[in-house]
Scaffold this motif. Structure first.
Motif, short mmCIF file in Angstrom:
data_model
loop_
_atom_site.label_atom_id
_atom_site.label_comp_id
_atom_site.label_asym_id
_atom_site.label_seq_id
_atom_site.Cartn_x
_atom_site.Cartn_y
_atom_site.Cartn_z
N ALA A 1 46.36 42.93 32.72
CA ALA A 1 45.70 42.37 33.91
C ALA A 1 45.42 40.88 33.72
CB ALA A 1 44.40 43.12 34.18
N ALA A 2 45.03 40.49 32.52
CA ALA A 2 44.74 39.07 32.25
C ALA A 2 46.01 38.23 32.40
CB ALA A 2 44.16 38.92 30.85
N PHE A 3 47.12 38.72 31.90
CA PHE A 3 48.36 37.94 31.99
C PHE A 3 48.89 37.90 33.43
CE2 PHE A 3 49.10 38.92 27.28
CZ PHE A 3 48.64 37.66 26.89
N LEU A 4 48.73 38.99 34.17
CA LEU A 4 49.12 38.95 35.59
C LEU A 4 48.24 37.98 36.37
CD1 LEU A 4 49.82 42.71 36.41
CD2 LEU A 4 51.43 40.82 36.70
N ALA A 5 46.94 37.97 36.06
CA ALA A 5 46.04 37.04 36.74
C ALA A 5 46.39 35.60 36.40
CB ALA A 5 44.59 37.35 36.33
N LEU A 6 46.76 35.34 35.15
CA LEU A 6 47.16 33.98 34.76
C LEU A 6 48.44 33.56 35.48
CD1 LEU A 6 46.68 31.49 33.03
CD2 LEU A 6 47.86 32.65 31.14
N ALA A 7 49.39 34.50 35.62
CA ALA A 7 50.61 34.20 36.35
C ALA A 7 50.30 33.86 37.81
CB ALA A 7 51.57 35.39 36.28
N ALA A 8 49.37 34.59 38.41
CA ALA A 8 48.98 34.32 39.80
C ALA A 8 48.26 32.99 39.91
CB ALA A 8 48.08 35.44 40.31
#
Length: 380
Positions: free
Chosen positions: A228-235
């Motif tokens: 979730a943290a990496f997806l949020a960073l990508a967003a």
């Protein structure tokens, strides 16, 4: 079998340097991002075709290191996998920032860049995570978790350590490809079976302690948090386009991983002893490949027979085996994974080898139909 490589030779950086060739893939993906066009194909061309050609040039590596070599003599090898983790994180998100905020790349070219990044994530990132997850210290295992979260496949650690190594070559291992099972049937099956078996294995461990599956000690909470943290960073970096490109590289990486899983054990089964029990894992239950250049790229993953025989060995200490001891692939993984995408070609090459393996190791088994048709029950 050849004599062992002395520890003093392993200590030298020159001996380890060929394994560091993976770092050259980073400038290749950046060249694709800056140049666009056909340049975006550089990473897959390098990993699939260049290293296949180099295998033809350099041939086989039949030397073995002394398996008792201490970690202190392996610093240049251990540094490689540790160094790759921050390099991979920085490369992925810097590339995401660059590609989502540039005007010179078409949408198709942007997808092409992240297809190439996915090839790197699968060929190098997941492969290095595999090395790290098998180590006993917490730091390296955390590094492995980071690499897996970058491709949204964190459960691979639980599935690999708790299910695959325990049940390889049996119907309870989802990633042991059955005889005559084409990759295009294997792939969708393992995607859901591996996730389910990984969660089931962790839940079973907690149940032995009288704890529910959702207890905070279940590593799936860490897996989901990192993902979730990496997806949020990508967003945050690239908005919805950033998320979409992140998903492209993750999907390509997962596809690469499962292609390799398919090749590693295709058609090889452990003998059933009755009452649901199977013989112990031996070197002849995995396909071995001694091709020098592709083993540089894959940090000896192709010495897979020894990895299953001694799972905690670091990659420079993995042993290669003769044809008498373990079945040999005709080519390295770069060629064999391409062949796996073409089921008629794959069956033509590999099915005779499986039948030969059966005659050699299990001449007493006359009816292989129960092994061929075995289902994949979930571990309890």
């Amino acid at each position: 079998m050849s004599q062992f490589i002395p520890a003093d030779r392993l200590r030298t950086w020159r001996r380890a340097m060929p394994f560091w060739l993976s770092l050259l893939l980073v400038p290749l993906v950046w060249a694709g991002a800056q140049m666009g066009g056909w340049w975006v194909l550089l990473p897959p061309l390098a990993t699939w075709y260049l290293f296949a050609a180099l295998d033809g040039v350099f041939g086989l590596e039949l030397e073995n290191a002394d398996p008792e070599t201490a970690d202190a003599d392996l610093k240049w090898y251990i540094r490689l996998t540790s160094f790759w983790v921050p390099l991979h994180v920085v490369t992925l998100f810097a590339l995401l920032a660059y590609v989502t905020h540039t005007e010179h790349l078409s949408s198709l070219a942007k997808v092409g860049v992240f297809f190439g990044m996915g090839v790197i994530s699968g060929t190098i990132g997941i492969n290095y995570s595999h090395e790290l997850m098998h180590q006993r210290n917490r730091y390296e295992r955390w590094m492995g978790d980071i690499l897996l979260a970058l491709v949204l496949y964190s459960h691979f650690r639980s599935e690999h350590l708790l299910v695959h190594h325990r049940y390889v070559g049996t119907p309870r291992d989802p990633v042991t490809a059955r005889y005559n099972e084409g990759f295009h049937r294997f792939y969708p099956r393992v995607l859901w079976q591996c996730w389910r078996s990984a969660l089931g294995a962790e839940a079973a461990l907690l149940a032995r302690k009288s704890l529910p599956w959702h207890h905070p000690s279940n590593p799936f909470w860490r897996y989901w948090g990192l993902q979730a943290a990496f997806l949020a960073l990508a967003a945050l970096i690239g908005g919805w386009s950033g998320v979409a490109l992140f998903l492209v590289q993750a999907g390509v990486a997962i596809w690469q991983l499962e292609l390799v899983n398919y090749v590693e054990h295709y058609g090889l089964t452990r003998k059933h002893l009755g009452d649901g029990k199977y013989e112990h894992v031996k070197p002849h239950h995995s396909w071995n490949a001694a091709h020098k250049a592709s083993n540089w790229l894959l940090i000896n993953l192709q010495r897979h027979s020894d990895h299953h025989y001694k799972p905690d060995r670091r990659f420079p200490l993995l042993q290669t085996y003769s044809e008498e001891e373990a079945p040999q692939l005709p080519y390295g993984y770069p060629v064999m994974t391409v062949a796996a995408m073409i089921p008629p070609l794959w069956r033509r090459v590999m099915n005779p080898k499986v039948r030969q393996w059966r005659r050699k190791h299990y001449p007493e088994i006359k009816d292989w139909l129960p092994y061929n048709k075995a289902r994949n029950p979930m571990p309890r």
